[in-house]
Enzyme design. Structure first.
Site, PDB file in Angstrom:
ATOM      1  CB  SER A  39      37.702  44.780  38.588  1.00 15.93           C
ATOM      2  OG  SER A  39      38.001  46.003  39.219  1.00 15.93           O
ATOM      3  CE  LYS A  69      35.139  47.671  40.351  1.00 16.37           C
ATOM      4  NZ  LYS A  69      36.258  47.467  41.280  1.00 16.37           N
TER       5      LYS A  69
END
Length: 232
Positions: A153, A191
């Site tokens: 991701s 993230k």
């Protein structure tokens, strides 16, 4: 390797079975671990089963069998189990307790398991091995550790599956920082961090993944990315 919550749950199940002869209910487990919902207990139970510490017996209510116990539950260990050891460092002096790799001008940091760059996986807080890290990555005063990346991701930020990320431990972050975030005390993910009023957005660097927007109290920053190591 067990997370702190997994260890707490296993210890609670062990004590209740020794006391009552039967495992506790999911509601009792939820209350004992101070979780908001039973879904978190389901995830912890599944993780313990996958790691071979417990066995669930089919077609029987509350049927859990303890297969083995980790060393952290040995009565000679400190209460609460394993506590991660981190290493302090800065630009000019070697990290406290780090092992010098003189020929390479590097230091060895503990790799504290895996961090998800994708669908969040449970946080791991146990040293799996060590990795040599250039001293220049250990910027700023504070404690550092390393994590192995699992998932894709963050590929548009140059972070690939299998990379080792170097993390400076801290509890705060600025908008746009790439952080290790612990979600609901159960899952860790890597993230970009953005604060939006009373909400926290954890943004992937891959359009295939949606941004997660969570309440502020659901997210705990555990560190900020300061370096990356890749093997070819």
């Amino acid at each position: 390797m067990l997370t702190r919550k997994q260890l707490e749950l296993l210890e609670f199940i062990q004590k209740r079975m020794a006391q009552d002869g039967v495992p506790p209910s999911f509601d009792e487990m939820k209350d004992a671990l101070d979780l908001r919902s039973k879904s978190g207990i389901h995830r912890l139970i599944t993780a313990l089963e996958e790691r071979g510490f417990i066995r669930r017996l089919a077609h029987r209510a509350r049927a859990i069998e303890i297969v083995k116990l980790p060393e952290a539950l040995d009565k000679t260990e400190p209460k609460g189990g394993f506590t991660p050891r981190v290493i302090e460092g800065d630009k000019t002096d070697p990290p406290r307790g780090a092992m010098s790799v003189e020929a390479a001008g590097a230091f060895e940091l503990p790799v504290m398991g895996r961090i998800a760059a994708g669908v969040p996986i449970e946080a791991i807080a146990e040293v799996s091995h060590h990795v040599a890290v250039p001293g220049s990555m250990l910027s700023g005063r504070g404690e550092h550790y390393a994590l192995e990346v699992k998932g894709d991701s963050m590929i548009e930020a140059g972070i690939n599956d299998g990379d080792i990320v170097v993390i400076r431990e801290q509890g705060t972050a600025d908008n746009g920082d790439i952080v290790v975030a612990l979600v609901d005390g159960l899952e860790a993910t890597l993230k970009r961090y953005y604060r939006r009023g009373g909400m926290i957005a954890l943004e992937a660097a891959n359009p295939a993944y949606e941004t997660r927007v969570l309440r502020e109290e659901q997210v705990k920053v555990q560190g900020r990315l300061v370096g990356l190591i890749r093997s070819y």
